[in-house]
Scaffold this motif. Structure first.
Motif, PDB file in Angstrom:
ATOM      1  N   ARG A 226     -17.365  -0.659   3.649  1.00 40.38           N
ATOM      2  CA  ARG A 226     -18.301  -0.357   4.726  1.00 40.38           C
ATOM      3  C   ARG A 226     -19.530   0.409   4.228  1.00 40.38           C
ATOM      4  NH1 ARG A 226     -14.663   1.797   9.668  1.00 40.38           N
ATOM      5  NH2 ARG A 226     -16.500   1.333  10.946  1.00 40.38           N
ATOM      6  N   THR A 227     -19.370   1.307   3.276  1.00 38.97           N
ATOM      7  CA  THR A 227     -20.511   2.104   2.791  1.00 38.97           C
ATOM      8  C   THR A 227     -21.592   1.234   2.155  1.00 38.97           C
ATOM      9  OG1 THR A 227     -19.101   4.040   2.477  1.00 38.97           O
ATOM     10  CG2 THR A 227     -21.185   3.992   1.263  1.00 38.97           C
ATOM     11  N   MET A 232     -26.779  -2.004   2.549  1.00 33.99           N
ATOM     12  CA  MET A 232     -27.472  -3.285   2.500  1.00 33.99           C
ATOM     13  C   MET A 232     -28.191  -3.573   3.818  1.00 33.99           C
ATOM     14  SD  MET A 232     -24.541  -5.523   0.547  1.00 33.99           S
ATOM     15  CE  MET A 232     -25.390  -7.067   0.863  1.00 33.99           C
ATOM     16  N   LEU A 233     -27.500  -3.280   4.938  1.00 33.50           N
ATOM     17  CA  LEU A 233     -28.123  -3.526   6.235  1.00 33.50           C
ATOM     18  C   LEU A 233     -29.330  -2.624   6.453  1.00 33.50           C
ATOM     19  CD1 LEU A 233     -24.947  -3.948   8.500  1.00 33.50           C
ATOM     20  CD2 LEU A 233     -26.631  -5.697   7.930  1.00 33.50           C
ATOM     21  N   GLY A 234     -29.200  -1.363   6.047  1.00 30.01           N
ATOM     22  CA  GLY A 234     -30.318  -0.439   6.214  1.00 30.01           C
ATOM     23  C   GLY A 234     -31.523  -0.834   5.379  1.00 30.01           C
ATOM     24  N   LEU A 235     -31.302  -1.213   4.131  1.00 26.80           N
ATOM     25  CA  LEU A 235     -32.399  -1.615   3.249  1.00 26.80           C
ATOM     26  C   LEU A 235     -33.058  -2.902   3.746  1.00 26.80           C
ATOM     27  CD1 LEU A 235     -30.850  -0.835  -0.263  1.00 26.80           C
ATOM     28  CD2 LEU A 235     -32.743   0.356   0.852  1.00 26.80           C
ATOM     29  N   SER A 261     -25.697 -12.191   6.463  1.00 30.91           N
ATOM     30  CA  SER A 261     -24.428 -12.249   5.714  1.00 30.91           C
ATOM     31  C   SER A 261     -23.748 -10.889   5.691  1.00 30.91           C
ATOM     32  CB  SER A 261     -24.693 -12.740   4.286  1.00 30.91           C
ATOM     33  OG  SER A 261     -25.245 -14.037   4.289  1.00 30.91           O
ATOM     34  N   ALA A 262     -24.558  -9.814   5.516  1.00 28.37           N
ATOM     35  CA  ALA A 262     -23.986  -8.472   5.504  1.00 28.37           C
ATOM     36  C   ALA A 262     -23.387  -8.112   6.855  1.00 28.37           C
ATOM     37  CB  ALA A 262     -25.060  -7.457   5.102  1.00 28.37           C
ATOM     38  N   LEU A 266     -19.581  -7.248   7.473  1.00 29.56           N
ATOM     39  CA  LEU A 266     -19.209  -5.973   8.074  1.00 29.56           C
ATOM     40  C   LEU A 266     -18.305  -6.196   9.288  1.00 29.56           C
ATOM     41  CD1 LEU A 266     -19.488  -2.912   8.162  1.00 29.56           C
ATOM     42  CD2 LEU A 266     -21.538  -3.201   9.575  1.00 29.56           C
ATOM     43  N   GLY A 267     -18.596  -7.228  10.067  1.00 31.73           N
ATOM     44  CA  GLY A 267     -17.726  -7.546  11.196  1.00 31.73           C
ATOM     45  C   GLY A 267     -16.322  -7.898  10.741  1.00 31.73           C
ATOM     46  N   MET A 268     -16.218  -8.662   9.652  1.00 33.61           N
ATOM     47  CA  MET A 268     -14.898  -9.007   9.126  1.00 33.61           C
ATOM     48  C   MET A 268     -14.158  -7.769   8.638  1.00 33.61           C
ATOM     49  SD  MET A 268     -15.909 -12.491   7.027  1.00 33.61           S
ATOM     50  CE  MET A 268     -14.259 -12.720   6.417  1.00 33.61           C
TER      51      MET A 268
END
Length: 452
Positions: A226-227, A232-235, A261-262, A266-268
């Protein structure tokens, strides 16, 4: 109808021996086995001796009851009668001679015993079910065979009794040996069962430990994933906001693909972590009063920011009247979030409607999520609530855990989940839960159709 075949007087010990002998002969003529012949002879001997001892004399009649299909023997006397017939038949009476158990023993040897006693005398009728059907035309043959039987002396009858006793003792010895063998076999079987139970307990302990290790591993991996996924989502969001400069069309497309994709990964990971939590400690329920309007308001606040003009509309209908249900808030929200997320994901346009209704006399509540998506085939419906199952066809894929988790959580809450759909007609996912309960209610699930 009782047909009398032979009548004999009872006045001395010779008559007792003859009565016993005729009883055995009649049983043999009628086709009884050796053991039943002995039972009849013993019962007759006991009744005749009682008549001789207590009344001085009597009469014995041998016959057959064609209607009941029984061998019958009746012994009557003109003695003083039996003072306590109920106690005598039950075996509780002890006579002055120290016996008093003849009639109760006779009752056990025969299939029927009828006692009629009084100051004018006593009549005892005993009967035993015939081994083969008997007709009226058979009676002359049976009477002739019985009359041809030879008379015996008391000594001869005593010798016959001794022979029968030895044969019975031999049979008892063989049965005792068989019983001992059977007991040894049962002891061996019991030892095997105990060993099997011990082995099963060891295997169960190993499985529990393996399950615990698996849950710990999945929990650790999920947390570790998760970290970097959040980073990745933030960037990707930062770059797509053009805060660090303009992007080319190709770069923006690649970043959008990376962010998508991220988000999917993350959902998975989140679904996997939730499933792990449910397996490890999902049975720890926190039941509390929940206002239905507050539950729906929370869902509305959670999903409304995710609704776009290009996607489906989310309609969360207000309940018909305020109500309170007792349930676990986090687990209930998890079920409904999974339903709504799936509906929004697989419905490109149209609407997703969330509704509630009471069922089964207002004791259960149904939460329903109806979409206007492409629908689900019957074959795919049977796979929906299994772990890691995926719908065939379609472009979007999930973890395959969300609906399986919803099924597990609904079961823990005392309810169930289900789906109603057809290709091209959208899908309706529902869960039915008890409205008020202090513990999970298993077994009775009203409304909603069949779960998968």
């Amino acid at each position: 109808m009782n047909a009398v075949l032979l009548t004999l007087p009872v006045a001395n010990e010779q008559h007792v021996a003859e009565a016993r002998s005729y009883g055995r002969q009649l049983a043999a003529i009628l086709g009884f086995g050796v053991q039943d012949q002995t039972r009849v002879a013993t019962a007759v001997s006991e009744l005749v001796r009682n008549a001789l001892v207590y009344a001085g004399r009597g009469t014995i009649e041998y016959g057959t009851d064609l209607e009941a299909q029984q061998l019958t023997v009746q012994v009557s006397d003109q003695g003083p009668g039996i003072a306590s017939p109920t106690d005598v038949l039950s075996g509780h009476y002890v006579s002055t001679t120290g016996m008093g158990r003849g009639l109760s023993g006779t009752r056990r040897l025969m299939d029927h015993l009828e006692l009629d006693t009084g100051p004018a005398g006593t009549r005892v009728l005993i009967a035993k079910n015939l081994p083969a059907p008997l007709e009226t035309s058979d009676l002359p043959r049976i009477r002739a065979a019985l009359l041809q039987g030879h008379r015996v002396t008391p000594v001869q009858e005593l010798q016959r009794q001794n022979k029968e006793l030895l044969q019975t003792l031999g049979d008892l010895a063989r049965r005792e040996q068989q019983l001992a063998t059977l007991n040894r076999e049962l002891e061996d079987t019991n030892r095997g069962v105990v060993a099997l139970y011990s082995e099963l307990e060891d295997k169960a302990a190993q499985l529990r430990e393996a399950s615990r290790e698996k849950s710990l591993f999945l929990s650790y991996v999920s947390h570790e994933f998760r970290t970097p996924l959040h980073s990745m989502l933030g960037l990707s969001r930062l770059l797509l906001s053009h805060a660090d400069g303009a992007l080319s069309a190709a770069q923006e497309q690649q970043l959008t693909l990376m962010r998508s994709s991220a988000e999917e990964l993350l959902g998975m990971v989140n679904d996997l972590l939730d499933m792990t939590k449910a397996e490890a400690g999902g049975r720890d329920l926190k039941l509390e009063p929940l206002e239905l309007t507050q539950i729906l308001a929370t869902l509305r606040a959670l999903f409304q920011p995710l609704i776009t003009d290009a996607g489906p509309r989310l309609i969360i209908e207000e309940p018909q009247r305020p109500m309170v249900l007792y349930s676990d808030a986090s687990k209930l929200h998890q079920i409904l979030r999974n339903f709504i997320s799936n509906a929004l994901k697989f419905t490109p346009a149209g609407e997703v409607v969330v509704s509630t209704r009471l069922t089964d006399g207002d004791h259960w509540i149904e939460f329903s999520v109806q979409d206007s998506g492409p629908g689900i085939s019957v074959e795919d419906q049977s796979l929906l609530f299994r772990e890691y199952s995926q719908l065939r066809g379609g472009g979007k894929k999930g973890s395959g855990l969300g609906l399986a988790l919803s099924h597990r959580l609904a079961t823990l809450l005392g309810g169930r989940v289900g789906v109603e759909s057809a290709p091209g007609a959208g899908a309706r996912f529902w869960t039915v839960l008890p409205l008020r309960t202090s513990a999970p209610v298993m077994g009775h699930f009203p409304g909603g159709g069949d779960s998968t």
